[in-house]
Design a protein around this motif. Structure first.
Motif, PDB file in Angstrom:
ATOM      1  N   TRP A  81     -11.735  -0.213  -4.200  1.00 30.39           N
ATOM      2  CA  TRP A  81     -11.265   0.980  -4.901  1.00 30.39           C
ATOM      3  C   TRP A  81     -12.290   1.473  -5.914  1.00 30.39           C
ATOM      4  N   VAL A  99      -5.138   7.660  -8.462  1.00 26.88           N
ATOM      5  CA  VAL A  99      -4.060   8.040  -7.542  1.00 26.88           C
ATOM      6  C   VAL A  99      -2.928   7.011  -7.580  1.00 26.88           C
ATOM      7  N   ARG A 113      -9.409   6.249  -6.745  1.00 24.13           N
ATOM      8  CA  ARG A 113      -8.311   5.542  -6.080  1.00 24.13           C
ATOM      9  C   ARG A 113      -7.388   4.905  -7.105  1.00 24.13           C
ATOM     10  N   ALA A 131       0.847  -1.191   0.000  1.00 29.34           N
ATOM     11  CA  ALA A 131       0.000   0.000   0.000  1.00 29.34           C
ATOM     12  C   ALA A 131       0.885   1.245   0.000  1.00 29.34           C
ATOM     13  N   ILE A 132       0.309   2.369  -0.461  1.00 27.32           N
ATOM     14  CA  ILE A 132       1.092   3.609  -0.540  1.00 27.32           C
ATOM     15  C   ILE A 132       0.730   4.580   0.578  1.00 27.32           C
ATOM     16  N   ASP A 133      -0.203   4.194   1.444  1.00 25.20           N
ATOM     17  CA  ASP A 133      -0.578   5.076   2.546  1.00 25.20           C
ATOM     18  C   ASP A 133      -0.628   4.282   3.848  1.00 25.20           C
ATOM     19  N   ALA A 134      -0.636   5.016   4.949  1.00 24.24           N
ATOM     20  CA  ALA A 134      -0.601   4.382   6.271  1.00 24.24           C
ATOM     21  C   ALA A 134      -1.854   3.555   6.527  1.00 24.24           C
ATOM     22  N   GLU A 135      -2.992   4.017   6.038  1.00 25.53           N
ATOM     23  CA  GLU A 135      -4.239   3.279   6.259  1.00 25.53           C
ATOM     24  C   GLU A 135      -4.168   1.885   5.646  1.00 25.53           C
ATOM     25  N   PHE A 188       1.088   7.374  -8.780  1.00 30.28           N
ATOM     26  CA  PHE A 188       2.251   6.921  -8.007  1.00 30.28           C
ATOM     27  C   PHE A 188       3.128   6.002  -8.847  1.00 30.28           C
ATOM     28  N   SER A 219       5.926   2.113   7.821  1.00 29.77           N
ATOM     29  CA  SER A 219       5.314   3.381   7.419  1.00 29.77           C
ATOM     30  C   SER A 219       5.576   3.647   5.936  1.00 29.77           C
ATOM     31  N   PRO A 220       4.760   4.513   5.309  1.00 35.37           N
ATOM     32  CA  PRO A 220       5.023   4.893   3.915  1.00 35.37           C
ATOM     33  C   PRO A 220       6.405   5.520   3.729  1.00 35.37           C
ATOM     34  N   ASP A 221       6.859   6.320   4.723  1.00 38.66           N
ATOM     35  CA  ASP A 221       8.180   6.949   4.611  1.00 38.66           C
ATOM     36  C   ASP A 221       9.287   5.901   4.566  1.00 38.66           C
TER      37      ASP A 221
END
Length: 499
Positions: free
Chosen positions: A336, A343, A340, A294-298, A347, A308-310
């Protein structure tokens, strides 16, 4: 005894990106041969069903085992078992492998007598006792066995994965195995098991969260015996223990083994121990698969990645500095919508890495199987291949597949097709000069394989065998998900991480 081992045909994903040698089946073959049995192997990824039929008629096996690491192959395996029984009614037919271990009793019932037994758990410690019991009569006491009479003792787990050695010499058409540009490519195992507990994965539940390491000497011996110039390290997460990765590297350096490598690991492992990966990059590590998911924390929290994403982005930067090409995997949530998908496409286009997409699929043995299976829109085994949606989609199903393929086409525009052919001209020329055409064929096959109309039509096929629904289970006690349990090991106890 005469034993014939069979690997089913390739799945949709394998038609383009990779075709890996069946290392697990080779190790089972090695164990059977060490026990004194005559063994042959047919891999239907690279050989035809006609070849299997000819092998059955000429070899006349007394036992035949089919590897089922993927749910989608179960209907094919039952069909093959039926044909073998028609040809050789007295042949003992058994199934084994990762996926079938979680649905053993149900598959046995669906086979209606064509399958004599299913072996749950690891195959290497089971195959010798099984064949001995088949010869002597009465297999109900074999560890891991499931028959019409019920389950036998708990499956055994290897204490040391140094042996048995894979019987690579039994494989025909070895030049057909590849992963991306690494053509041809062999496979090797340095470790087995995974200490993480991602909700979508069944590796940790299969092995009961055990984690075992090959000795550096045995790993290097196996690596030195591989003839192919390229090697895929099949570990679920490579180099979790830096001292182990360094010890194998030291053996490789001492023996001057020169290969090109592809491996899979986690971003946090790469960030904690970059020096290990730098060392392997000097030894020939060219490609790395990172399951970002996934590309986000959620999304990362949903799949319990504990990252984490970072950290994921820092890992990509770290790999770039090392000169290692990275393939990212993202999980497509059936929930999705068009926005979505847009987005995620942005990425995928923004990063230089290869981006793969797999559809969130609740598999038996995973936690999400017990939380999502009641929502299934289909129980056709063949659709459980991480390329089809098997739970409700927010978009109409035809639109979902259109968006999915449109998003997957990012791979085609960035990394496949004519543009890549020019960029990879040197690789192509080298491969073709050695008679290797797997990578070349891959470059132009995307539109043939990934087609929304084809994927939608797959849902309309007649269904003969359906995936069973799970029994109600409280996943708060996750040990109930395990195939291998504490204490059931061959030799001294394997190391097990705490829950």
């Amino acid at each position: 005894m005469r034993l014939l081992l069979v690997h089913p045909s390739a799945l949709m994903y394998s038609e383009i990106f990779l075709r890996l040698e069946p290392l697990g089946l080779e190790r089972v073959a090695g164990a059977a041969r060490e026990a004194g049995h005559e063994v042959r192997v047919v891999d239907l990824q690279v050989l035809s069903v006609r070849r299997l039929r000819d092998e059955v008629r000429s070899f006349r096996p007394e036992a035949l085992g089919i590897s089922l690491n993927y749910l989608a192959n179960i209907p094919e395996a039952i069909r093959l078992a039926e044909r073998v029984k028609e040809e050789l009614p007295d042949c003992f037919v058994f199934l084994g492998g990762h996926s079938v271990s979680f649905v053993a009793q149900e598959v046995l019932e669906q086979a209606k007598g064509a399958v004599d037994a299913v072996i749950r758990g690891e195959g290497e410690p089971a195959v010798g006792p099984l064949l001995e019991a088949v010869r002597d009569g009465g297999v109900d006491g074999v560890p891991g066995v499931v028959t019409a009479s019920g389950r036998g003792p708990a499956p055994l787990m290897l204490h040391s994965i140094d042996t048995p050695l894979p019987a690579r010499d039994l494989m025909r058409s070895r030049r057909r195995y590849f992963i991306g540009e690494l053509d041809p490519c062999a496979s090797i195992e340095f470790t087995r098991g995974c200490p993480w507990d991602c909700s979508f994965c069944s590796a940790w539940t299969f092995y009961g969260r055990s984690y075992r390491k090959a000795s550096p000497e045995a790993a290097a011996d196996d690596l030195a015996a591989i003839r192919e110039p390229n090697v895929f390290i099949v570990d679920d997460v490579a180099f979790i223990r830096p001292e182990h990765g360094n010890a194998i590297a030291a053996e490789v350096e001492r023996r001057r083994i020169r290969k090109q490598y592809y491996l899979e690991t986690r971003a946090d492992v790469l960030l904690r121990h970059p020096e290990v990966f730098e060392r392997w990059a000097r030894l020939g590590l060219r490609y790395m698969f990172l399951g970002m998911e996934a590309i986000d924390a959620e999304g990362l929290d949903l799949y319990r990645k504990r990252i984490s994403p970072d950290e994921n982005l820092k890992a990509l930067e770290t790999a770039r500095r090392m000169g290692i090409r990275v393939a990212i995997n993202l999980i497509v949530d059936p929930a999705w919508d068009e926005e979505r998908f847009r987005v995620v496409r942005e990425f995928a286009m923004a990063v230089p890495e290869i981006v793969h997409f797999t559809v969130m699929t609740p598999y038996p043995g995973t936690e999400i199987w017990h939380t999502e299976s009641r929502r299934l829109t289909t129980r056709d085994y063949r659709l459980f291949d991480i390329q089809h949606a098997v739970v409700p989609t927010t978009l109409p199903l035809d639109r979902f597949y259109e968006e999915l393929v449109r998003t997957q086409a990012v791979i085609n525009r960035k990394h496949l097709g004519l543009r890549t052919a020019f960029g990879a001209a040197r690789v192509l020329a080298r491969n073709l000069a050695h008679g290797q055409t797997n990578f070349a064929r891959m470059l132009w096959k995307f539109n043939q394989v990934y087609n929304p109309r084809r994927q939608l039509a797959d849902h309309a096929r007649p269904v003969r065998h359906e995936l069973p629904l799970p029994q109600r289970l409280d996943v708060g006690d996750r040990r109930q998900l395990y195939v291998h349990t504490r204490g059931a090991t061959q030799g001294a106890p394997a190391r097990r991480l705490p829950d």
